[in-house]
Structure formats: structure tokens, C-alpha cells
Design a protein around this motif. Sequence first.
Motif, short mmCIF file in Angstrom:
data_model
loop_
_atom_site.label_atom_id
_atom_site.label_comp_id
_atom_site.label_asym_id
_atom_site.label_seq_id
_atom_site.Cartn_x
_atom_site.Cartn_y
_atom_site.Cartn_z
N SER A 145 -1.37 47.13 37.29
CA SER A 145 -0.45 47.97 36.54
C SER A 145 -0.97 49.40 36.61
O SER A 145 -2.16 49.64 36.84
N TRP A 146 -0.06 50.36 36.39
CA TRP A 146 -0.49 51.76 36.36
C TRP A 146 -1.52 51.99 35.25
O TRP A 146 -2.32 52.93 35.34
N ARG A 147 -1.52 51.14 34.24
CA ARG A 147 -2.46 51.32 33.12
C ARG A 147 -3.90 51.12 33.57
O ARG A 147 -4.83 51.72 33.01
N TRP A 148 -4.11 50.28 34.58
CA TRP A 148 -5.46 50.06 35.11
C TRP A 148 -5.98 51.31 35.83
O TRP A 148 -7.19 51.46 36.01
N ALA A 149 -5.06 52.19 36.23
CA ALA A 149 -5.49 53.42 36.89
C ALA A 149 -6.32 54.30 35.94
O ALA A 149 -7.18 55.07 36.38
N PHE A 150 -6.07 54.17 34.65
CA PHE A 150 -6.89 54.88 33.67
C PHE A 150 -8.11 54.06 33.27
O PHE A 150 -9.15 54.62 32.93
N GLY A 151 -8.00 52.74 33.30
CA GLY A 151 -9.11 51.88 32.91
C GLY A 151 -10.32 52.00 33.81
O GLY A 151 -11.44 51.71 33.39
N ILE A 152 -10.12 52.44 35.07
CA ILE A 152 -11.24 52.56 36.01
C ILE A 152 -12.26 53.58 35.52
O ILE A 152 -13.44 53.56 35.93
N ASN A 153 -11.85 54.48 34.61
CA ASN A 153 -12.77 55.50 34.12
C ASN A 153 -13.85 54.95 33.21
O ASN A 153 -14.90 55.59 33.03
N ILE A 154 -13.64 53.76 32.66
CA ILE A 154 -14.62 53.20 31.72
C ILE A 154 -15.94 52.86 32.41
O ILE A 154 -17.00 53.36 31.99
N PHE A 196 8.10 53.31 50.07
CA PHE A 196 6.77 52.71 50.07
C PHE A 196 6.36 52.34 48.65
O PHE A 196 6.83 52.94 47.68
N ASP A 197 5.48 51.35 48.51
CA ASP A 197 4.92 51.08 47.19
C ASP A 197 3.67 51.94 46.99
O ASP A 197 3.27 52.71 47.87
N ALA A 198 3.07 51.80 45.81
CA ALA A 198 1.94 52.66 45.47
C ALA A 198 0.75 52.44 46.40
O ALA A 198 0.06 53.40 46.78
N LEU A 199 0.49 51.19 46.79
CA LEU A 199 -0.64 50.91 47.67
C LEU A 199 -0.41 51.50 49.05
O LEU A 199 -1.32 52.11 49.65
N GLN A 200 0.79 51.35 49.57
CA GLN A 200 1.10 51.92 50.89
C GLN A 200 1.00 53.44 50.85
O GLN A 200 0.50 54.07 51.80
N THR A 201 1.43 54.04 49.74
CA THR A 201 1.30 55.48 49.59
C THR A 201 -0.17 55.89 49.60
O THR A 201 -0.55 56.87 50.25
N THR A 256 -2.26 50.07 40.82
CA THR A 256 -0.87 50.08 40.35
C THR A 256 -0.07 48.94 40.95
O THR A 256 0.73 48.29 40.25
N THR A 257 -0.28 48.66 42.24
CA THR A 257 0.47 47.61 42.92
C THR A 257 -0.02 46.22 42.52
O THR A 257 0.77 45.32 42.24
N ALA A 258 -1.33 46.03 42.49
CA ALA A 258 -1.89 44.71 42.22
C ALA A 258 -1.91 44.37 40.73
O ALA A 258 -1.81 43.19 40.36
#
Length: 533
Positions: free
Chosen positions: A159-168, A312-317, A155-157
Motif C-alpha cells: 500500500s502507499w502507506r508502507w511508503a512512509f513506514g520505511i522511514n521507521i 503503468f503501475d507504481a512498480l513499473q514507474t 505501493t504495488t505490493a
Amino acid sequence: MQNRRWLGLVFISIAVSLIIVDSTIVNVAIPAIVDDLGITSTQVQWVQEAYTLVFASLLLVFGSLADRFGRRRIMLLGVVIFVVSSIAAAFAPTGDLLILARLVQGVGGAMILPTTLSLINATFRGRERGIAFAVWGSTIGGMAAVGPLLGGWLTTAFSWRWAFGINIPLGILIVIGVLLTVAESRDENTRSIDIIGGALSFITFGALVFGLIEGRTLGWWATDGDFVIGSWTWPWALSPVPIAFLIAILGAIGFITWGIHRERTGRVSLLSFSLFRIGTFRNGNIAAMLVSLGEFGIILSLPLWLQFVLGFDALQTGLILLALAGGSFVASGAAAAASSRIPAVWVVRVGLAAEIIGVVWVGLVIAPDATWGWLIPALFVYGFGVGLATAQLTGVILVDVPVERSGQGSGTQSTARQIGSALGIAILGTVLFTSTAGILTSSLADQGVPSDQSDKIVTAVVQSAGGAIAQLEQSPATAAAADAAKAAFSDGTRYAAFTAAGFLAVGLMATLALPSRRAGSDDTEEAPKTAAG
């Protein structure tokens, strides 16, 4: 052949990871989704609940279908559906379409989870089965915490959209690996499918979760907000929420009555009520539901608080939540070492006690000016408890279930967990947002803010799930309101944590009804012998 079975367990565990990682990645990505798509706090809950609701509602259905048509086949079909719907979620242009994609993901997840358990139950025996369940459960515990780190980085590096793309890539790996290493398994005696039971199950769980989530927005009794479906608007003074609860009650009664009727006439029911004559299965499922209710609800509120209140940002979280993974991985080793010497139920109890301590600790740390350092040990203790409790509780529940009924057994225990998870997200989400609204309204009144302006601020903070706090901070005129919002959101998160600890405590008490037996005892060996005839 022996090595092939254990290699197959690796790919089965990766399939479980697909579900867990996706769920936890979304938790961390939610604030970015709020900013990008402008979704409301109710939609925030539905992004989680749409998935969990369908997941919980269909677990029993697919557990039964897998017994008849093949557990490996249903699992692989579920992986394909999950990956395709993940692509749809990644490209979703609106919150509503994202929720729709999550609904379809729930279908895929419901096909994957019970089949992984029933494949393990059918493939391994005795002490090996206990080890296999420990690996399965440790995967859940570990991935529940690694997911936020991965989601935070993506999400930080990117986009949040890549968080779903990892499933491929994960989905492709699972399909190839399972085809090469996992043998098909089915119950040749299954002749019919309980379609009516499946429909009643879906209606019951759907109506219940709808009522719990929408009660805050639509009103718990009288209508307090617009309920619109397409171009149709709810016309009555009575809120749809009590009607949803009534439907859930009637659906549950109908589901139980129909299932018992089918069993008495010699047909297979969606939920095998005769399995509840097995003490470990019955009491273990009650404990699993209560434990899941407390375990997963807090994961909704904590990332929101870390990002919108502490900044905090998403990576820090994700890095902070990594402490949970550390605790879970340590626990998996401890559980494996203790499983042959200590009754599994005692490992579960120790794990639940650690979870309670960890969640209460988190609640005590939460404040607008909290520092992340004190969260790390609290989350580690919590993760340690999750790692101990999850795997061993699964083994306790299924230890006496015959292999030929493993699909129904695993589907039932998975359903109990998912019902608990869905209720946890709904109830603790309601605690978070309702208490935040009440506390913030009172604080703004103390500051002398006019009621109409106060209502706008409270609505903005709650509907954005905390995302509006940063906007309030940017203007000197609303800086004081931003401080009040941070304090209110912190209090709401704290109350959600303490509520979760209460549910975990009830779950711990429920385990007192479970027998104490060491892994590998004679009773543990009986299930596969019975299945064999």
C-alpha cells in the motif's frame, strides 16, 4: 579515530537518504493516494509543497540553532520528529491530515539536512572535505532515483502507506549509528537566536509558495473559487493570491532589513549577510537555487503521466525512473575521479549540460503513445547530470566558509536549494495543470462537446491530477474525451519538461560567475585554517 569519522559519514549520508527517499517515494505513490483518499490536484501539490515549504522556511532557523545547541543533537531530534510524523502520514485517513503530517515531516527534515552538511564541514578538511561532500551529494543523486523504485514496489505490493513506514527502520539505524560514530559539534561563540528573522523567513517563503500554488485555483487577481478556512470564507472580490505575493515581498524586505540591523549592532542574524561577501558562496547559492528549480519540478509530473496516461503501475514507474539512479551512480564515480584534476565548477557545468539534454530529451519523448524504451536513455543522461552537479556545487558553495559559521553557511545553501525546489514544484505544477486544462478545453470544443459537459470533464481530469482519465476510458460515451485528456496531459507534461530545461539553462549561465579552482588547491585549504584562527 580516522575510520570512525568515515563510518560516521556513512550514517550522516543515510540521514540524508531518509529525507530524499521519502520525498521521491511520495512522487510515485501520489496516484495511489489520489485513488485511495480522493485528493484534488491542488492537494496533490500541497502533499509535496507542505513538506517542501516548511523545509525551506526553517532550514536557516535550525542551521543557526544547531550551531548553538549542537549539530548532532539537532540532527537526531530531527530524525525522531521525522519518523513520528511518518507514522502519522502512514495512518492518515484524509488528504488534509496527510498534508498536516507532511508539514511536521518538513520540520524534521529541516533539522536534518543543514546539520548533516555542517557536521561534514566541521569534521573534514581540505581534499577529504571534497570527498566527503562528493559522498553526500552522490547519496542525494542516487536516493532521488532509488526512492521511486522502492516506493513503486511498496505501493504495488502492499500500500502507499508502507511508503512512509520505511522511514521507521531507517530512523532507528541512523540514531544508533550517529550516537556511536559522530562527535558533537557546536559554535561556542553563538550567544543569541534570531527569532524575528526566523518568523519573517517563514512568512516570506510561506506566502510566496501559497500564491504560486493557489493562483490557479483561487485566481491570480480576482477571486475565482472559494477560499475557506474552517467555517470562514474569503469575502472579497480581490483574490488572496496577490495579497500573499505582497506579504512575501514585504516579508523579504523586512527579513533583509532586520538581518542587516542585527549584524550592525553586533548580534547574530539568522542569515549571515556577511557570508555573501564571499564570491563562491554568493554566486554558488544563486546557481543552486536556479538549478534546483529545474531539477525537482519535473519529478512531480513524470510519475503522474507514466501512470495515468501510459497506464503503468507504481512498480513499473519506479523501474523506469531507476535509469535516473544508474546515471547518478555512474556520475558519482566519474566526479570522484575528476575532482582532483578538473576544477569542481567545470564538473558542475558538465553536469548541468547533461541535465538539460536529458530533460529536453524527455520532453521530446512524451506523447500519449510513447514507449518506455526511449525514456530510459533520456533519464540516464539526466541522472548523470544530477550526480555530477549536486555534490560538486555544494563543495564550491561552502569551500571558503569558515568552520565556525558552517551551520549558517550550510543552512543558507540548503535553503537556496529548497526554495528552488519549492518554486520548481509550484511553477511547473502550475504549468502542467494550467496547460492541460487549456488544451483539453480546446480539444473538447473541437469535438463539439457542450461547454457545461466540457467543464465537468476538464475539472475532473485536472482536479484528479489525471486520475479521472481511466474512468473516462471505461465508458464508450467518453472514450474520445479520454483520448483528448491523454493528449492534453502529455502536452502539459512536455511543457513542464521544457520549462525545467529553461531554468537549468539559466542555472548553467549563473555558474559562469564562479571561479575555476581544482580541489585541494591552496584556496580550498584556507577555509579550515581561517576557522582555526
